[in-house]
Design a protein around this motif. Structure first.
Motif, mmCIF file in Angstrom:
data_model
loop_
_atom_site.group_PDB
_atom_site.id
_atom_site.type_symbol
_atom_site.label_atom_id
_atom_site.label_comp_id
_atom_site.label_asym_id
_atom_site.label_seq_id
_atom_site.Cartn_x
_atom_site.Cartn_y
_atom_site.Cartn_z
ATOM 1 N N SER A 175 58.283 -24.541 56.535
ATOM 2 C CA SER A 175 57.067 -24.522 57.282
ATOM 3 C C SER A 175 56.205 -23.369 56.284
ATOM 4 N N ALA A 176 56.748 -22.258 55.979
ATOM 5 C CA ALA A 176 56.192 -21.089 55.061
ATOM 6 C C ALA A 176 55.777 -21.919 53.811
ATOM 7 N N VAL A 177 56.986 -22.723 53.332
ATOM 8 C CA VAL A 177 56.631 -23.287 51.912
ATOM 9 C C VAL A 177 55.332 -24.178 52.008
ATOM 10 N N ALA A 178 55.247 -24.835 53.004
ATOM 11 C CA ALA A 178 54.038 -26.028 53.276
ATOM 12 C C ALA A 178 52.787 -25.329 53.394
ATOM 13 N N LEU A 179 52.868 -24.013 54.057
ATOM 14 C CA LEU A 179 51.454 -23.316 54.241
ATOM 15 C C LEU A 179 51.132 -22.932 52.824
ATOM 16 N N ARG A 180 52.094 -22.209 52.218
ATOM 17 C CA ARG A 180 51.977 -21.720 50.717
ATOM 18 C C ARG A 180 51.291 -22.729 49.706
ATOM 19 N N GLN A 181 52.256 -23.885 49.770
ATOM 20 C CA GLN A 181 51.806 -25.120 48.711
ATOM 21 C C GLN A 181 50.434 -25.519 49.080
ATOM 22 N N MET A 182 50.006 -25.653 50.333
ATOM 23 C CA MET A 182 48.567 -26.436 50.480
ATOM 24 C C MET A 182 47.766 -25.492 50.240
ATOM 25 N N THR A 183 47.725 -23.903 50.418
ATOM 26 C CA THR A 183 46.530 -23.134 50.115
ATOM 27 C C THR A 183 47.065 -22.730 48.920
ATOM 28 N N ASN A 184 47.906 -22.692 48.183
ATOM 29 C CA ASN A 184 48.088 -22.812 46.537
ATOM 30 C C ASN A 184 47.375 -23.843 45.892
ATOM 31 N N TRP A 185 47.582 -25.069 46.286
ATOM 32 C CA TRP A 185 47.265 -26.136 45.193
ATOM 33 C C TRP A 185 45.540 -26.369 45.497
ATOM 34 N N GLY A 186 45.430 -26.133 46.990
ATOM 35 C CA GLY A 186 44.106 -26.289 47.419
ATOM 36 C C GLY A 186 43.060 -25.339 46.662
ATOM 37 N N SER A 187 43.640 -23.970 46.671
ATOM 38 C CA SER A 187 42.872 -23.010 46.151
ATOM 39 C C SER A 187 42.628 -23.393 44.439
ATOM 40 N N ARG A 188 43.870 -23.542 43.767
ATOM 41 C CA ARG A 188 43.863 -23.877 42.554
ATOM 42 C C ARG A 188 42.827 -24.943 41.939
ATOM 43 N N PHE A 189 43.192 -26.291 42.379
ATOM 44 C CA PHE A 189 42.449 -27.107 42.033
ATOM 45 C C PHE A 189 40.866 -27.131 42.583
ATOM 46 N N GLY A 190 40.563 -26.411 43.880
ATOM 47 C CA GLY A 190 39.204 -26.047 44.038
ATOM 48 C C GLY A 190 38.600 -25.305 43.372
ATOM 49 N N ILE A 191 38.959 -24.195 43.164
ATOM 50 C CA ILE A 191 38.464 -22.788 42.196
ATOM 51 C C ILE A 191 38.351 -23.514 40.785
ATOM 52 N N SER A 192 39.357 -24.272 40.483
ATOM 53 C CA SER A 192 39.306 -24.594 38.773
ATOM 54 C C SER A 192 38.072 -25.530 38.995
ATOM 55 N N ARG A 193 37.887 -26.507 39.884
ATOM 56 C CA ARG A 193 36.734 -27.470 39.730
ATOM 57 C C ARG A 193 35.385 -26.778 40.058
ATOM 58 N N VAL A 194 35.340 -25.643 40.882
ATOM 59 C CA VAL A 194 34.256 -24.660 41.034
ATOM 60 C C VAL A 194 33.823 -23.941 39.598
ATOM 61 N N THR A 195 34.778 -23.626 39.061
ATOM 62 C CA THR A 195 34.444 -22.922 37.889
ATOM 63 C C THR A 195 34.065 -23.800 36.608
ATOM 64 N N GLU A 196 34.733 -25.046 36.733
ATOM 65 C CA GLU A 196 33.944 -26.218 35.906
ATOM 66 C C GLU A 196 32.504 -26.339 35.911
ATOM 67 N N SER A 197 32.367 -26.310 37.402
ATOM 68 C CA SER A 197 30.753 -26.756 37.623
ATOM 69 C C SER A 197 30.043 -25.684 37.416
ATOM 70 N N ILE A 198 30.814 -24.425 37.368
ATOM 71 C CA ILE A 198 29.552 -23.105 36.856
ATOM 72 C C ILE A 198 29.426 -23.284 35.565
ATOM 73 N N PHE A 199 30.586 -23.522 34.665
ATOM 74 C CA PHE A 199 30.319 -23.590 33.365
ATOM 75 C C PHE A 199 29.467 -25.072 32.702
ATOM 76 N N ARG A 200 29.422 -25.878 33.591
ATOM 77 C CA ARG A 200 28.473 -26.932 33.131
ATOM 78 C C ARG A 200 27.190 -26.732 33.377
ATOM 79 N N GLY A 201 26.752 -25.940 34.581
ATOM 80 C CA GLY A 201 25.334 -25.480 34.869
ATOM 81 C C GLY A 201 24.697 -26.718 35.289
ATOM 82 N N LYS A 202 23.385 -26.873 34.842
ATOM 83 C CA LYS A 202 22.656 -27.893 35.363
ATOM 84 C C LYS A 202 23.127 -29.381 34.486
ATOM 85 N N ASP A 203 23.725 -29.381 33.552
ATOM 86 C CA ASP A 203 24.155 -30.769 32.939
ATOM 87 C C ASP A 203 25.510 -31.022 33.421
ATOM 88 N N THR A 204 25.654 -31.661 34.792
ATOM 89 C CA THR A 204 26.733 -31.701 35.219
ATOM 90 C C THR A 204 27.608 -32.824 34.520
#
Length: 316
Positions: free
Chosen positions: A181-210
């Motif tokens: 159960s702790a593994v599941a909570l860790r993994q869902m927050t791990n990869w939710g954060s990793r993919f989510g934050i990575s995509r947000v950072t990519e959007s910041i790099f792109r700026g207005k030119d999406t």
């Protein structure tokens, strides 16, 4: 008057067309790719980071320097690869494929439903992390932790297979998945954060030119930032290690669950006890995320482009 009205052309609202959302191509080759990347990651720098991180989470009084010395004293360089064979390899060869398969499917469904790429990436990461935990990570993570922490217990010379068999005989599948159960909570927050934050950072790099294609350095930086910031959930990792640890402590309660484990850690080590091992985990997370997000995307893009290039050459 009516005839004049009939001859006036009626203005029509121009149709706004949105580019069709393309589903990321997924096949057995992509699943095998995920397994290969994950196995490469754990066999290089991944397992040493994992061992030191687990040691510090289980022995919360030890510093990084002390953890490194004790790990080396257990068997030299090979001490940093405890639990690699077979448990880390079994976990790596399965969870990478599970992650890419599940996250790609949920990411696509979320984008079709109208969510942004950042939210879609987060949802895909959460689903992929949960799928990992309840398929192969539960018992593999437990056995890896046993390998890192059992050297202080009697019977340290017993083989890892024998320990797994004894646990299964005594507690069944539930025992081998202790702390899942702790593994599941860790993994869902791990990869939710990793993919989510990575995509947000990519959007910041792109700026207005999406629609701008990111450079390799921008994608690499996005992956590294996503991996580092995803370590905010270190308390879940410390709880998971404590639940699975074989280190003998006289006052540790029996049959620990998420709540009782958190209470025990707080009583013994205070709030900072929940962040033991966070530094090597940041290193592990950055390395893992770069391999899986940046490396996975790059290799998939390479193989997806090859058929197109072959088609162009054939018609040239």
């Amino acid at each position: 008057m009516s005839k004049a009205l009939e001859t006036v052309p009626v203005a029509t609202t121009p149709q706004i067309t949105h580019p069709e959302i393309q589903k990321k191509p997924l096949s057995w080759s992509n699943i095998a790719l995920g397994a290969a990347i994950q196995t490469f990651e754990v066999s290089t720098l991944g397992q040493p980071f994992e061992v030191v991180k687990t040691h510090m989470a289980a022995n919360r009084a030890d510093s990084i320097a002390t953890s490194l010395k004790k790990t080396y004293a257990r068997g030299g360089i090979s001490g940093f690869y405890q639990g690699l064979i077979p448990w880390a390899w079994i976990e790596a060869s399965t969870k990478g494929g599970v992650l890419l398969f599940t996250s790609s499917e949920i990411d696509y469904r979320a984008r079709v439903a109208g969510f942004s790429s950042s939210w879609s990436g987060l949802f895909g990461g959460v689903a992929g992390g949960v799928a990992q935990a309840y398929t192969t990570m539960g018992f593999c993570t437990f056995m890896k932790t046993v390998e890192v922490t059992r050297h202080k217990a009697a019977g340290a010379s017993v083989s890892t297979w024998r320990i797994a068999y004894d646990v299964f005989q005594r507690e069944g599948i539930r025992g081998l998945n202790r702390g899942v159960s702790a593994v599941a909570l860790r993994q869902m927050t791990n990869w939710g954060s990793r993919f989510g934050i990575s995509r947000v950072t990519e959007s910041i790099f792109r700026g207005k030119d999406t629609n701008r294609k990111l450079t390799n350095m921008e994608r690499l930086a996005s992956s590294a930032i996503g991996g580092a910031l995803a370590c905010w959930n270190q308390p879940l990792e410390v709880i998971r290690v404590e639940m699975q640890s074989q280190t003998k402590v006289a006052d540790r309660p029996e049959n620990l669950n998420l709540v009782s484990t958190a209470r025990y850690i707080y009583q013994k080590n205070g709030l900072m006890g929940f962040y033991r091992g966070v530094t090597p985990r940041v290193g592990l997370s950055v390395y893992l995320t770069v391999c899986m997000v940046f490396g996975g995307d790059s290799i998939k893009a390479y193989f997806n482009e090859k058929p197109k290039q072959s088609g162009v050459s054939a018609h040239a």
